[in-house]
Design a protein around this motif. Sequence first.
Motif, PDB file in Angstrom:
ATOM      1  N   VAL A  24       0.837  -1.211   0.000  1.00  9.62           N
ATOM      2  CA  VAL A  24       0.000   0.000   0.000  1.00  9.62           C
ATOM      3  C   VAL A  24       0.869   1.257   0.000  1.00  9.62           C
ATOM      4  CG1 VAL A  24      -1.852  -1.185   1.263  1.00  9.62           C
ATOM      5  CG2 VAL A  24      -0.149   0.132   2.531  1.00  9.62           C
ATOM      6  N   ASP A  25       0.267   2.373  -0.469  1.00 11.78           N
ATOM      7  CA  ASP A  25       1.002   3.640  -0.397  1.00 11.78           C
ATOM      8  C   ASP A  25       0.918   4.203   1.025  1.00 11.78           C
ATOM      9  OD1 ASP A  25      -1.574   4.711  -0.289  1.00 11.78           O
ATOM     10  OD2 ASP A  25      -1.606   5.198  -2.429  1.00 11.78           O
ATOM     11  N   ASP A  26       1.667   5.277   1.277  1.00  9.26           N
ATOM     12  CA  ASP A  26       1.742   5.825   2.644  1.00  9.26           C
ATOM     13  C   ASP A  26       0.369   6.266   3.142  1.00  9.26           C
ATOM     14  OD1 ASP A  26       4.408   5.370   2.489  1.00  9.26           O
ATOM     15  OD2 ASP A  26       5.014   7.480   2.385  1.00  9.26           O
ATOM     16  N   MET A  27      -0.406   6.855   2.240  1.00  5.35           N
ATOM     17  CA  MET A  27      -1.726   7.359   2.640  1.00  5.35           C
ATOM     18  C   MET A  27      -2.631   6.200   3.098  1.00  5.35           C
ATOM     19  SD  MET A  27      -4.476   9.348   0.289  1.00  5.35           S
ATOM     20  CE  MET A  27      -4.741   7.879  -0.686  1.00  5.35           C
ATOM     21  N   THR A  28      -2.624   5.123   2.317  1.00  5.19           N
ATOM     22  CA  THR A  28      -3.476   3.981   2.665  1.00  5.19           C
ATOM     23  C   THR A  28      -2.998   3.320   3.957  1.00  5.19           C
ATOM     24  OG1 THR A  28      -3.770   3.685   0.299  1.00  5.19           O
ATOM     25  CG2 THR A  28      -4.522   1.891   1.711  1.00  5.19           C
ATOM     26  N   ARG A  29      -1.693   3.287   4.129  1.00  7.75           N
ATOM     27  CA  ARG A  29      -1.144   2.751   5.385  1.00  7.75           C
ATOM     28  C   ARG A  29      -1.699   3.530   6.569  1.00  7.75           C
ATOM     29  NH1 ARG A  29       4.622   4.762   6.067  1.00  7.75           N
ATOM     30  NH2 ARG A  29       3.350   6.613   6.366  1.00  7.75           N
ATOM     31  N   ASP A  30      -1.675   4.869   6.457  1.00  7.32           N
ATOM     32  CA  ASP A  30      -2.169   5.717   7.560  1.00  7.32           C
ATOM     33  C   ASP A  30      -3.676   5.545   7.744  1.00  7.32           C
ATOM     34  OD1 ASP A  30       0.396   6.527   7.787  1.00  7.32           O
ATOM     35  OD2 ASP A  30       0.103   8.547   6.987  1.00  7.32           O
ATOM     36  N   GLU A  54      -5.420  16.714   6.444  1.00 10.42           N
ATOM     37  CA  GLU A  54      -4.336  17.684   6.687  1.00 10.42           C
ATOM     38  C   GLU A  54      -3.079  17.275   5.920  1.00 10.42           C
ATOM     39  OE1 GLU A  54      -3.731  17.784  10.899  1.00 10.42           O
ATOM     40  OE2 GLU A  54      -5.772  18.509  11.281  1.00 10.42           O
ATOM     41  N   LYS A  55      -2.990  15.985   5.637  1.00 12.60           N
ATOM     42  CA  LYS A  55      -1.759  15.452   5.014  1.00 12.60           C
ATOM     43  C   LYS A  55      -1.994  14.983   3.573  1.00 12.60           C
ATOM     44  CE  LYS A  55       1.909  12.268   6.488  1.00 12.60           C
ATOM     45  NZ  LYS A  55       2.159  11.118   7.371  1.00 12.60           N
ATOM     46  N   TYR A  56      -3.216  14.508   3.300  1.00 12.61           N
ATOM     47  CA  TYR A  56      -3.503  13.926   1.982  1.00 12.61           C
ATOM     48  C   TYR A  56      -4.777  14.535   1.378  1.00 12.61           C
ATOM     49  CZ  TYR A  56      -0.474  10.310   4.016  1.00 12.61           C
ATOM     50  OH  TYR A  56       0.550   9.643   4.633  1.00 12.61           O
ATOM     51  N   PRO A  57      -4.885  14.558   0.012  1.00 11.99           N
ATOM     52  CA  PRO A  57      -6.081  15.111  -0.635  1.00 11.99           C
ATOM     53  C   PRO A  57      -7.323  14.281  -0.300  1.00 11.99           C
ATOM     54  CG  PRO A  57      -4.309  14.749  -2.239  1.00 11.99           C
ATOM     55  CD  PRO A  57      -3.880  14.112  -0.968  1.00 11.99           C
ATOM     56  N   GLU A  58      -8.428  14.953  -0.068  1.00 13.10           N
ATOM     57  CA  GLU A  58      -9.667  14.273   0.325  1.00 13.10           C
ATOM     58  C   GLU A  58     -10.122  13.235  -0.700  1.00 13.10           C
ATOM     59  OE1 GLU A  58     -13.033  16.409   1.657  1.00 13.10           O
ATOM     60  OE2 GLU A  58     -11.910  17.553   3.171  1.00 13.10           O
ATOM     61  N   GLU A  59     -10.049  13.612  -1.979  1.00 16.16           N
ATOM     62  CA  GLU A  59     -10.519  12.698  -3.028  1.00 16.16           C
ATOM     63  C   GLU A  59      -9.734  11.383  -3.013  1.00 16.16           C
ATOM     64  OE1 GLU A  59     -13.189  12.575  -5.038  1.00 16.16           O
ATOM     65  OE2 GLU A  59     -13.700  14.232  -3.688  1.00 16.16           O
ATOM     66  N   GLU A  60      -8.440  11.547  -2.825  1.00  8.77           N
ATOM     67  CA  GLU A  60      -7.562  10.358  -2.787  1.00  8.77           C
ATOM     68  C   GLU A  60      -7.899   9.477  -1.580  1.00  8.77           C
ATOM     69  OE1 GLU A  60      -4.014   9.991  -4.483  1.00  8.77           O
ATOM     70  OE2 GLU A  60      -5.151  10.950  -6.090  1.00  8.77           O
ATOM     71  N   LEU A  61      -8.170  10.117  -0.480  1.00  5.60           N
ATOM     72  CA  LEU A  61      -8.519   9.369   0.738  1.00  5.60           C
ATOM     73  C   LEU A  61      -9.809   8.577   0.526  1.00  5.60           C
ATOM     74  CD1 LEU A  61      -7.620  12.027   3.437  1.00  5.60           C
ATOM     75  CD2 LEU A  61      -6.764   9.681   3.446  1.00  5.60           C
ATOM     76  N   LYS A  62     -10.757   9.201  -0.147  1.00  9.31           N
ATOM     77  CA  LYS A  62     -12.032   8.516  -0.418  1.00  9.31           C
ATOM     78  C   LYS A  62     -11.811   7.312  -1.331  1.00  9.31           C
ATOM     79  CE  LYS A  62     -14.981  12.531   0.302  1.00  9.31           C
ATOM     80  NZ  LYS A  62     -15.681  13.647  -0.330  1.00  9.31           N
ATOM     81  N   GLU A  63     -10.948   7.480  -2.295  1.00 10.70           N
ATOM     82  CA  GLU A  63     -10.606   6.355  -3.210  1.00 10.70           C
ATOM     83  C   GLU A  63      -9.972   5.201  -2.445  1.00 10.70           C
ATOM     84  OE1 GLU A  63      -9.330   8.724  -7.286  1.00 10.70           O
ATOM     85  OE2 GLU A  63      -7.847   7.513  -6.216  1.00 10.70           O
ATOM     86  N   ALA A  64      -9.013   5.553  -1.603  1.00 10.14           N
ATOM     87  CA  ALA A  64      -8.328   4.517  -0.823  1.00 10.14           C
ATOM     88  C   ALA A  64      -9.310   3.796   0.092  1.00 10.14           C
ATOM     89  CB  ALA A  64      -7.197   5.132  -0.003  1.00 10.14           C
ATOM     90  N   TYR A  65     -10.243   4.547   0.646  1.00  4.84           N
ATOM     91  CA  TYR A  65     -11.249   3.947   1.519  1.00  4.84           C
ATOM     92  C   TYR A  65     -12.080   2.918   0.746  1.00  4.84           C
ATOM     93  CZ  TYR A  65     -14.927   3.354   4.985  1.00  4.84           C
ATOM     94  OH  TYR A  65     -15.808   2.806   5.886  1.00  4.84           O
ATOM     95  N   GLU A  66     -12.428   3.295  -0.494  1.00  2.00           N
ATOM     96  CA  GLU A  66     -13.203   2.360  -1.333  1.00  2.00           C
ATOM     97  C   GLU A  66     -12.417   1.079  -1.607  1.00  2.00           C
ATOM     98  OE1 GLU A  66     -14.873   4.137  -4.837  1.00  2.00           O
ATOM     99  OE2 GLU A  66     -15.854   5.685  -3.609  1.00  2.00           O
TER     100      GLU A  66
ATOM    101  N   MET B   1      -7.090  -1.276  -8.737  1.00  3.10           N
ATOM    102  CA  MET B   1      -6.983  -0.464  -7.534  1.00  3.10           C
ATOM    103  C   MET B   1      -5.748   0.425  -7.584  1.00  3.10           C
ATOM    104  SD  MET B   1      -8.032  -2.730  -4.248  1.00  3.10           S
ATOM    105  CE  MET B   1      -9.622  -3.516  -4.301  1.00  3.10           C
ATOM    106  N   LYS B   2      -5.946   1.668  -7.203  1.00  3.86           N
ATOM    107  CA  LYS B   2      -4.860   2.628  -7.339  1.00  3.86           C
ATOM    108  C   LYS B   2      -3.927   2.630  -6.119  1.00  3.86           C
ATOM    109  CE  LYS B   2      -4.458   7.586  -8.049  1.00  3.86           C
ATOM    110  NZ  LYS B   2      -5.239   8.810  -7.993  1.00  3.86           N
ATOM    111  N   HIS B   3      -4.533   2.364  -4.966  1.00  6.72           N
ATOM    112  CA  HIS B   3      -3.742   2.548  -3.740  1.00  6.72           C
ATOM    113  C   HIS B   3      -3.261   1.255  -3.091  1.00  6.72           C
ATOM    114  CE1 HIS B   3      -4.789   6.780  -3.829  1.00  6.72           C
ATOM    115  NE2 HIS B   3      -6.011   6.397  -4.160  1.00  6.72           N
ATOM    116  N   ILE B   4      -3.873   0.161  -3.471  1.00  8.48           N
ATOM    117  CA  ILE B   4      -3.496  -1.130  -2.868  1.00  8.48           C
ATOM    118  C   ILE B   4      -3.185  -2.138  -3.968  1.00  8.48           C
ATOM    119  CG2 ILE B   4      -4.206  -3.001  -1.311  1.00  8.48           C
ATOM    120  CD1 ILE B   4      -6.205  -1.136  -0.023  1.00  8.48           C
ATOM    121  N   LYS B   5      -2.052  -2.777  -3.810  1.00 10.05           N
ATOM    122  CA  LYS B   5      -1.708  -3.829  -4.762  1.00 10.05           C
ATOM    123  C   LYS B   5      -1.689  -5.170  -4.008  1.00 10.05           C
ATOM    124  CE  LYS B   5       1.811  -5.216  -7.831  1.00 10.05           C
ATOM    125  NZ  LYS B   5       3.168  -5.549  -7.580  1.00 10.05           N
ATOM    126  N   THR B   6      -2.561  -6.068  -4.387  1.00 12.09           N
ATOM    127  CA  THR B   6      -2.613  -7.363  -3.706  1.00 12.09           C
ATOM    128  C   THR B   6      -1.630  -8.312  -4.395  1.00 12.09           C
ATOM    129  OG1 THR B   6      -4.896  -6.976  -3.105  1.00 12.09           O
ATOM    130  CG2 THR B   6      -4.149  -9.248  -3.012  1.00 12.09           C
TER     131      THR B   6
END
Lengths: 461, 46
Positions: A24-30, A54-66, B1-6
Amino acid sequence: MIHQFTIDNTNIVLDVYSGAVHEVDDMTRDLIKELGKKPEQKEIPANILEKLSEKYPEEELKEAYEDILELSEEDLLFSEDPYSEYAKHWHKNSVVKAMCLHIAHDCNLRCKYCFAGTGNYEGQRGLMSLEVGKKAIDFVIKNSGNRRNIEIDFFGGEPLLNFDVVKGIVEYAREEEKKYNKNFRFTITTNGILLDEDKKKYINENMVNIVLSLDGRKEVNDRMRQRVDGTGCYDSIVGKFLDIAESRGQDNYYVRGTFTRHNLDFAEDVLHFADLGFKQVSVEPVVAEKTEDYALQEEDLPAIYDEYEKLAIEYVKRRKEGKGFNFFHFMIDLEGGPCVAKRLSGCGSGHEYIAVTPDGDIYPCHQFVGDESMKMGDVFSGTMDEKIKTMFESSNVYTKPKCADCFAKFYCSGGCPANAYKYCGDINEPLEMSCKLQQKRVECALYCAVKFQQMKEEQGE
Amino acid sequence: MKHIKTCNKATLKESMKKGGCGECQTSCQSACKTSCTVANQKCERV
């Protein structure tokens, strides 16, 4: 349960119960860290969004959440434990399928850390007779049920001190396996002192695996692995070991060392083996009483962790450069590894795997030899102590309370029962120090597996 | 997926259905003898 960690800027998430491994990227890790448990709602929780935006763009955070939501629904993230009920009602009905034959309780070296008391296991020095060896073969055939593959490890002391008996046992087993539809697979462990052309030829023709004992760099090896007169053994064996490794096509062997407090820079020893040309390497932490000057101590852990990471990074680098080798503890097959039953039950000591002494006595494994309370019987009577057998048979990851919250439990299966018994008094109480080292090795092994996967993709496989 | 690679197919749960055939190598026989690592063992069925 999940476990997150970072090695060399690579963030890895292990989903413990499914075995899924994610990068995962740093944002998803957090974000995963903030969530802490399986997401329950379709939208990212407002408090977490506010904090992380505060650290990452909202849109990106929503994507990672999905992404997290999707993997959770597929049971590949925050998956729940599906094995506990299975483990509770598990009747293994074990048969003996592997045997460690103590072919010699004597040794031509006096290694300072030897758990076998420099070869004699705190008892009399002695060699196994062919008669005892044959009885052991009869015993394992009789107790192996429908299992076809049976493993015999010639162990010691030093097995080459009694090589004629080794040959006699192999010959006998080959005759008997035809009668009973078994397939014996032999392994031998040696310090190499007595290895010569004839023995090499015989071993290559008859043994599926050979374990070559050597600790690494000359000064490291010779400090601990010495002859009776105190001289080191490195110079007289390293050439022979390279020769036999080469003669086996650099496969189906391990050069196997032990690291101690005297060489906390043990990655150098692993790399020394690789530089010499060995392709199958295992270097393992010493297990010893804390009072020994060479015993690993709690305060050494940060240095050992750093060393494992350093080794993992170099291990990947060398593979990329086409100079790869296998390090036993970093080998994890993410796709075709062992099944859950194996991962839960572990080494099989005391029920699937037993050790036989030169006198024919049976113990749960080589490390219990010499502890009279753990003697299970002998190959002459042909029976094993049911109480001891049941104790080992009923032990698994779920009977070890310390394993409940541990992410590494399906990689070590709850650790070495012998270490647990010797140092904690109970086979279900894993030795803390061993656990900590194991956890670090699993992280490093997963890191290597992720990197090797990337390499394959880059190479278009 | 853009943020997670399985990185794997996660076959652990699948393997529970089959149960253990027990034909695989005993982990302690391969190299270790002092530690317990099972994840580097090969499945005989694969």
